[in-house]
Design an enzyme around this catalytic site. Structure first.
Site, PDB file in Angstrom:
ATOM      1  NE  ARG A 110      -3.052 -16.651  15.771  1.00  0.00           N
ATOM      2  CZ  ARG A 110      -3.351 -16.095  14.509  1.00  0.00           C
ATOM      3  NH1 ARG A 110      -4.353 -16.809  13.860  1.00  0.00           N
ATOM      4  NH2 ARG A 110      -2.507 -15.562  13.967  1.00  0.00           N
TER       5      ARG A 110
ATOM      6  CE  LYS B 220      -5.071 -12.347  -4.443  1.00  0.00           C
ATOM      7  NZ  LYS B 220      -4.175 -13.162  -4.361  1.00  0.00           N
ATOM      8  CG  LEU B 221      -9.165  -6.408  -5.505  1.00  0.00           C
ATOM      9  CD1 LEU B 221      -9.576  -4.774  -5.874  1.00  0.00           C
ATOM     10  CD2 LEU B 221      -7.978  -6.631  -4.818  1.00  0.00           C
TER      11      LEU B 221
ATOM     12  CB  THR C 265      -0.940   0.061   1.328  1.00  0.00           C
ATOM     13  OG1 THR C 265      -1.500  -1.216   1.020  1.00  0.00           O
ATOM     14  CG2 THR C 265      -1.800   1.229   1.354  1.00  0.00           C
TER      15      THR C 265
ATOM     16  CE  LYS D 263      -1.348 -19.259   6.839  1.00  0.00           C
ATOM     17  NZ  LYS D 263      -2.160 -19.090   5.646  1.00  0.00           N
TER      18      LYS D 263
ATOM     19  CB  CYS E 232      -3.399 -10.729   0.582  1.00  0.00           C
ATOM     20  SG  CYS E 232      -2.330 -11.489  -0.584  1.00  0.00           S
TER      21      CYS E 232
ATOM     22  CG  PHE F 293      -7.290 -17.553  -5.743  1.00  0.00           C
ATOM     23  CD1 PHE F 293      -8.101 -16.530  -5.205  1.00  0.00           C
ATOM     24  CD2 PHE F 293      -7.317 -17.732  -7.115  1.00  0.00           C
ATOM     25  CE1 PHE F 293      -8.888 -15.702  -6.107  1.00  0.00           C
ATOM     26  CE2 PHE F 293      -8.139 -16.946  -7.746  1.00  0.00           C
ATOM     27  CZ  PHE F 293      -9.020 -16.061  -7.356  1.00  0.00           C
ATOM     28  CG  LEU F 294      -0.191 -18.763  -3.111  1.00  0.00           C
ATOM     29  CD1 LEU F 294       0.809 -18.515  -1.966  1.00  0.00           C
ATOM     30  CD2 LEU F 294       0.990 -19.361  -4.057  1.00  0.00           C
TER      31      LEU F 294
HETATM   32  C1  UDX Z   1      -4.921 -15.059   1.945  1.00  0.00           C
HETATM   33  C2  UDX Z   1      -5.998 -15.941   1.097  1.00  0.00           C
HETATM   34  O1  UDX Z   1      -6.363 -16.905   1.981  1.00  0.00           O
HETATM   35  C3  UDX Z   1      -5.198 -16.181  -0.205  1.00  0.00           C
HETATM   36  O2  UDX Z   1      -6.281 -17.008  -0.881  1.00  0.00           O
HETATM   37  C4  UDX Z   1      -4.727 -15.248  -0.894  1.00  0.00           C
HETATM   38  O3  UDX Z   1      -4.388 -15.522  -2.254  1.00  0.00           O
HETATM   39  C5  UDX Z   1      -3.675 -14.483  -0.186  1.00  0.00           C
HETATM   40  O4  UDX Z   1      -4.253 -13.987   1.202  1.00  0.00           O
HETATM   41  P1  UDX Z   1      -2.601 -15.712   3.454  1.00  0.00           P
HETATM   42  O5  UDX Z   1      -2.585 -14.186   3.604  1.00  0.00           O
HETATM   43  O6  UDX Z   1      -1.457 -16.454   3.208  1.00  0.00           O
HETATM   44  O7  UDX Z   1      -3.720 -16.096   2.423  1.00  0.00           O
HETATM   45  O8  UDX Z   1      -3.557 -16.438   4.777  1.00  0.00           O
HETATM   46  P2  UDX Z   1      -4.905 -16.715   5.419  1.00  0.00           P
HETATM   47  O9  UDX Z   1      -4.971 -18.305   5.540  1.00  0.00           O
HETATM   48  O10 UDX Z   1      -5.873 -16.381   4.371  1.00  0.00           O
HETATM   49  O11 UDX Z   1      -5.027 -16.055   6.775  1.00  0.00           O
HETATM   50  C6  UDX Z   1      -5.066 -14.587   6.592  1.00  0.00           C
HETATM   51  C7  UDX Z   1      -5.097 -14.317   8.200  1.00  0.00           C
HETATM   52  O12 UDX Z   1      -6.378 -14.460   8.795  1.00  0.00           O
HETATM   53  C8  UDX Z   1      -3.871 -14.609   9.007  1.00  0.00           C
HETATM   54  O13 UDX Z   1      -3.446 -13.679  10.064  1.00  0.00           O
HETATM   55  C9  UDX Z   1      -4.679 -16.020   9.820  1.00  0.00           C
HETATM   56  O14 UDX Z   1      -4.198 -16.112  11.263  1.00  0.00           O
HETATM   57  C10 UDX Z   1      -6.051 -15.194  10.117  1.00  0.00           C
HETATM   58  N1  UDX Z   1      -7.233 -16.276  10.333  1.00  0.00           N
HETATM   59  C11 UDX Z   1      -7.530 -17.010   9.118  1.00  0.00           C
HETATM   60  C12 UDX Z   1      -8.062 -15.994  11.469  1.00  0.00           C
HETATM   61  O15 UDX Z   1      -7.656 -15.290  12.232  1.00  0.00           O
HETATM   62  N2  UDX Z   1      -8.972 -17.114  11.281  1.00  0.00           N
HETATM   63  C13 UDX Z   1      -9.431 -18.059  10.434  1.00  0.00           C
HETATM   64  O16 UDX Z   1     -10.220 -18.759  10.863  1.00  0.00           O
HETATM   65  C14 UDX Z   1      -8.495 -17.955   9.348  1.00  0.00           C
END
Ligand code: UDX
Ligand code: ADP
Length: 461
Positions: free
Chosen positions: A441, A222-223, A97, A341, A278, A168-169
């Site tokens: 958590r 995606k957004l 950003t 995470k 993201c 979307f990974l």
């Molecule tokens: C995300 C999208 O899932 C992915 O599809 C996209 O392409 C990139 O952004 P990512 O940021 O790697 O992926 O992680 P994600 O598993 O989505 O978790 C994002 C955040 O949400 C983490 O901080 C995680 O701890 C939190 N989270 C996730 C929660 O607090 N609770 C949940 O149930 C799931």
């Protein structure tokens, strides 16, 4: 399956480019995959012979890199040569950003995208397919096309085709997501180039999972996907606060609502707020374009998802302060987990950063342990939010026990599996009394800790 694409260049060897190209190289042994980056140190890490120093930690990545590196997967800084040789170029550069200028704090900074587009314009061969992979605001493909085909032309006969293939990974499960994705999305206006990319994915993905759309739908999908996912987290986190006030239990509520097929059970885990590169960025992009098109109510709706996330982080800092008798000065808190995470070493937008900053500002000393994040990355992340960060305000620990020694409290911020079954008997002996465990958590064996005299707080209960 044979493809007309024999040589791929990926610009950007980061969390997206690295794993994505490793999987393409593994699944398509007949394609040469060159991953290039301006950052030579990062390239050296990808080329580390021992494989113990890869710049990113992802389960399964090391094994794939070991089987493909220097066979058909190459990491280098030879940007010019690799772009020239490529039949298809992926743009996987960073798009943080903006922190100043118009749209600061909301719009994405596209300078790296523009830089990559100019390199392609200069060194690429006419007809090369350019794949937009980075997370981008809607209509960026148009800008890339303009740079490539209309402006700054070194050769007016050069033409490039831009298609969008959003990633979307999810970090921590990137390899699994790439090998067995829910769907692959390809957006574009020109069927031959869409098909060329589709053919690559058909090497390992069933056809019905590969969707093709127009460019803008692909970018907006995606957004929207990330906006919906982050909205679920803010929703469950908002209810976690209500559970704490009413005596309900967020895990029970999440289970009960998740069994409704229309809601689904995933992404319903309450926590310290979402992080990662993201979610916030994509929400901000969505809000920015809504405002741009005069859709202020829509922008406000999505802004709330972000503000609940900020609120959840602050709420946790306040709870810690209140429970520890309203003062943290001269106290020591062991922080377990700094990554945003589990199963990643990425700290971008990690809730740990702002919570640690709050605690340091309250005058306590923090001792941070994370199984994968190193001291340097933690230091950089903390210094970024705290210009006056004093060395004495925090320490790096190499184990849970080192962090917990003489601590007044333990604060779990990342759901690493090693925090599930800690030996609370041993830990209670090395902590100061009264001792606290704050589990944001809901991952640890909290009852066991309580049985050894540790005061407990668990999110949403
Ligand atoms: C995300 C999208 O899932 C992915 O599809 C996209 O392409 C990139 O952004 P990512 O940021 O790697 O992926 O992680 P994600 O598993 O989505 O978790 C994002 C955040 O949400 C983490 O901080 C995680 O701890 C939190 N989270 C996730 C929660 O607090 N609770 C949940 O149930 C799931
Ligand atoms: P992401 O999570 O989107 O993969 P990262 O920041 O992990 O983002 O990776 C992006 C990479 O792109 C960085 O290593 C950066 O050095 C690289 N990069 C940015 N612009 C260029 C460019 N013009 N040419 C080559 N590499 C670039």
């Amino acid at each position: 399956m044979s493809s007309n694409i024999k040589n791929i260049c990926c610009i950007g060897a980061g969390y997206v480019g690295g794993p994505t190209m490793a999987v393409i190289a593994q699944q398509c042994p007949n394609i040469i995959v060159n991953v290039v980056d301006l950052n030579e140190q990062r390239i050296a890490q990808w080329n580390d012979p021992s494989l113990d120093n890869l710049p990113i930690f992802e389960p399964g990545l090391k094994e794939i890199v070991s089987k493909t590196r220097n066979i058909n997967l190459f990491f280098s800084s030879k940007i010019k040569e690799c772009i020239y040789q490529a039949d298809m170029i992926f743009i996987s550069v960073n798009t943080p950003t903006k922190n100043k200028g118009i749209g600061a704090g909301q719009a994405s900074d596209l300078k790296w995208i523009e830089g990559a587009a100019r390199q392609i314009q200069k060194y690429g061969r006419s007809g090369t397919i350019v794949v937009e992979k980075s997370t981008l605001p809607v209509k960026t493909a148009k800008m890339i096309t303009q740079i490539l085909n209309d402006s700054f032309q070194s050769d007016p006969n050069k033409r490039f085709i831009v298609i969008s293939n959003p990633e979307f990974l999810s970090e921590g499960t990137a390899i699994e997501n790439l090998i067995n994705p829910d769907r692959v999305l390809i957006g574009g206006e020109e069927s031959d180039s869409i098909y060329s990319l589709k053919e690559i994915y058909l090497n390992w993905i069933e056809e019905d999972k590969i969707i093709t759309t127009n460019l803008w739908s692909a970018e907006l999908s995606k957004l929207t996907a990330n906006a919906f996912l982050s909205q679920r987290i803010s929703s469950i986190n908002s209810i976690s606060a209500l559970c704490e006030s009413t005596g309900a239990n967020i895990n029970e509520v999440a289970k009960a609502i998740g069994m409704d097929k229309r809601i689904g059970s995933k992404f319903l885990k309450a926590g310290p707020g979402f992080g990662g590169s993201c979610f916030k960025k994509d929400l901000l992009n969505l809000i920015y374009i809504c405002n741009y098109y005069g859709l202020n109510e829509v922008a406000e709706y999505w802004e709330k998802v972000l503000s609940i996330n900020e609120w959840q982080k602050k709420r946790i800092s306040k709870i810690i302060l209140e429970k520890m008798f309203g003062t943290l000065s001269n106290k020591k808190i062991a922080i377990l987990g700094f990554a945003f995470k589990s199963n990643t070493n990425d700290t971008r937008e990690s809730p740990s950063i702002s919570i640690c900053k709050d605690l340091i500002q309250e005058g306590c000393k923090i001792n941070i342990y994370d199984p994968e994040v190193n001291k340097k990355n933690i230091e950089e992340a903390l210094a970024f939010v705290n210009e006056d960060l004093e060395e004495s305000s925090w320490d790096f620990s190499n184990s849970v026990y080192e962090a917990a020694t003489n601590a007044d409290a333990i604060l779990i911020l990342t759901e690493w599996s090693e925090f599930k079954n800690l030996n609370w008997y041993e830990i209670s002996k090395i902590m100061r009394k009264p001792s606290w465990l704050f589990d944001t958590r809901s991952i640890s064996n909290i009852k066991n800790a309580q049985s050894y005299g540790i005061n407990i707080w668990e999110v949403g209960t």
